[in-house]
Design a protein around this motif. Structure first.
Motif, PDB file in Angstrom:
ATOM      1  N   MET A  95     103.612 112.498  30.492  1.00 47.22           N
ATOM      2  CA  MET A  95     102.576 112.581  31.375  1.00 47.22           C
ATOM      3  C   MET A  95     101.396 111.459  30.983  1.00 47.22           C
ATOM      4  N   ASP A  96     101.022 111.421  29.941  1.00 49.84           N
ATOM      5  CA  ASP A  96     100.272 110.513  29.532  1.00 49.84           C
ATOM      6  C   ASP A  96     100.474 108.984  29.756  1.00 49.84           C
ATOM      7  N   GLU A  97     101.831 108.765  29.219  1.00 49.99           N
ATOM      8  CA  GLU A  97     102.510 107.533  29.310  1.00 49.99           C
ATOM      9  C   GLU A  97     102.551 107.146  30.990  1.00 49.99           C
ATOM     10  N   ASN A 105      93.180 112.890  38.498  1.00 52.86           N
ATOM     11  CA  ASN A 105      92.385 112.373  39.994  1.00 52.86           C
ATOM     12  C   ASN A 105      93.326 112.553  41.061  1.00 52.86           C
ATOM     13  N   GLY A 106      94.125 113.617  41.148  1.00 51.01           N
ATOM     14  CA  GLY A 106      94.931 114.139  42.296  1.00 51.01           C
ATOM     15  C   GLY A 106      96.405 113.057  42.420  1.00 51.01           C
ATOM     16  N   ARG A 107      96.451 112.430  41.474  1.00 55.88           N
ATOM     17  CA  ARG A 107      97.750 111.845  41.392  1.00 55.88           C
ATOM     18  C   ARG A 107      99.257 112.829  41.322  1.00 55.88           C
ATOM     19  N   TYR A 108      98.622 113.665  40.299  1.00 61.32           N
ATOM     20  CA  TYR A 108      99.538 114.831  40.139  1.00 61.32           C
ATOM     21  C   TYR A 108      98.859 115.866  40.729  1.00 61.32           C
ATOM     22  N   TYR A 136     108.444 112.870  40.321  1.00 64.66           N
ATOM     23  CA  TYR A 136     108.793 114.475  40.673  1.00 64.66           C
ATOM     24  C   TYR A 136     107.338 114.973  40.494  1.00 64.66           C
ATOM     25  N   CYS A 137     106.401 114.737  39.593  1.00 67.95           N
ATOM     26  CA  CYS A 137     105.348 115.003  39.488  1.00 67.95           C
ATOM     27  C   CYS A 137     104.291 114.721  40.509  1.00 67.95           C
ATOM     28  N   ILE A 188     109.413 123.371  34.690  1.00 66.81           N
ATOM     29  CA  ILE A 188     107.835 122.683  34.667  1.00 66.81           C
ATOM     30  C   ILE A 188     107.113 122.473  36.121  1.00 66.81           C
ATOM     31  N   ASN A 189     105.879 123.146  35.891  1.00 68.68           N
ATOM     32  CA  ASN A 189     105.166 122.821  36.930  1.00 68.68           C
ATOM     33  C   ASN A 189     103.573 122.702  36.618  1.00 68.68           C
ATOM     34  N   THR A 190     103.024 122.010  37.283  1.00 71.33           N
ATOM     35  CA  THR A 190     101.570 121.231  37.170  1.00 71.33           C
ATOM     36  C   THR A 190     100.762 122.248  37.772  1.00 71.33           C
TER      37      THR A 190
END
Length: 313
Positions: A133-135, A229-232, A26-27, A218-220
């Motif tokens: 998100m770290d994991e 680096n653009g993955r999310y 989803y991220c 939740i939103n990023t």
């Protein structure tokens, strides 16, 4: 259809791996999802709704009736104009933070105590979301929080915007909130249970962020896009005015300290990391305060040029 929903209680059980994979998906694909069973009590959320609504009626409503958007709309109607108001939003909003607590609304019984309790609980939830998100990104636990703190513990900014969107008799002439991405890190939104209006852009289509009782959306923001680096990606969203029903929205922002240096995480650029494709850095390294200066000028414009305009370090 709306946006995806995640049962957050499952991150602590046997379905943890599947739930983390869902959140990662989803991220990457949405940038927006709702959490249910997130650990914040229904009693506290009910009290937050009550004090926020009472605060608007008691301390804000009269001011909104004399506000710039109302005046501009009245002028358009008096002149029978076909124009639309483009440069202001049909919104009443104020900010709560640890730094401005002397300015918090003080006439509404229970408002200050309730919102302090809520912000404490929400900040803990923010830490949990960032650790997931770290994991998922393959970063050390606490990486995002430490990046936002800029190396000085607990200096990241945690602000809460309390917004109300009163019903608008001519929704075709106003924006409730113009389309934008969020400048900071992770946004935790407690939105109205009943009155819709928030939309996010998914594959070129405006999609409703459906009201779901006592969920946390939740939103990023832009800084998660940079760190990953653009993955999310941070996602365009807006609020559309409604003719009936007043929409309440309480958005909390977990943002970097203005002094924090933000850049793509080096672990995501390292070809030696197993199972991770090595990527060149797609974003500059910059001080978040410099980024905010650019953002405040360009909030409602495309985000790409902001990364070009900010001073790299």
């Amino acid at each position: 259809m709306g946006i995806p929903v995640v049962d957050f209680s499952k991150v602590d059980g046997k379905e943890r791996a599947d739930t983390l994979a869902l959140i990662d998906h989803y991220c990457q694909e949405w940038g927006f999802f709702q959490l249910i069973n997130h650990g914040i009590s229904e009693d506290l959320l009910d009290r937050v709704k009550k004090v926020a609504t009472e605060c608007y009626k008691l301390e804000r409503e009269a001011g909104f009736k004399n506000s710039k958007p109302v005046q501009l709309l009245n002028e358009l109607l008096e002149n029978n104009s076909d124009e639309k108001i483009e440069n202001v939003d049909w919104e009443d909003v104020f900010l709560l933070s640890d730094e401005n607590d002397v300015e918090w609304p003080s006439k509404t019984p229970g408002f200050i105590e309730t919102m302090k309790e809520y912000r404490t609980e929400l900040k803990k939830l923010g830490h949990k979301v960032m650790e997931i998100m770290d994991e998922n990104l393959g970063l050390p636990k606490g990486y995002i929080k430490n990046a936002f703190d800029g190396g000085v513990d607990n200096t990241a900014f945690f602000g809460t915007k309390v917004s109300h969107y009163p019903p608008c008799p001519h929704p075709e002439k106003v924006n409730a909130l113009r389309a934008h991405t969020d400048a900071g890190g992770v946004v935790l939104l407690f939105q109205d249970d009943e009155v819709k209006g928030l939309q996010m852009l998914k594959d070129g289509v405006w999609t409703d962020v459906q009201p779901l009782k006592n969920s946390i959306v939740i939103n990023t923001g832009d800084q998660i896009e940079v760190l990953s680096n653009g993955r999310y990606k941070s996602i365009l969203h807006r609020v559309v005015p409604q003719t009936d029903g007043q929409r309440r929205s309480i958005a909390s922002f977990y943002n970097p300290s203005l002094k924090a240096t933000i850049a793509p995480a080096p672990q995501l650029l390292d070809p030696k990391v197993e199972n991770k494709a090595s990527d060149p850095a797609k974003y500059p390294k910059f001080v978040f305060g410099d980024y905010m200066s650019v953002y405040l000028e360009q909030k409602f414009q495309p985000k790409g040029p902001r990364f070009q305009a900010v001073k790299a370090v």
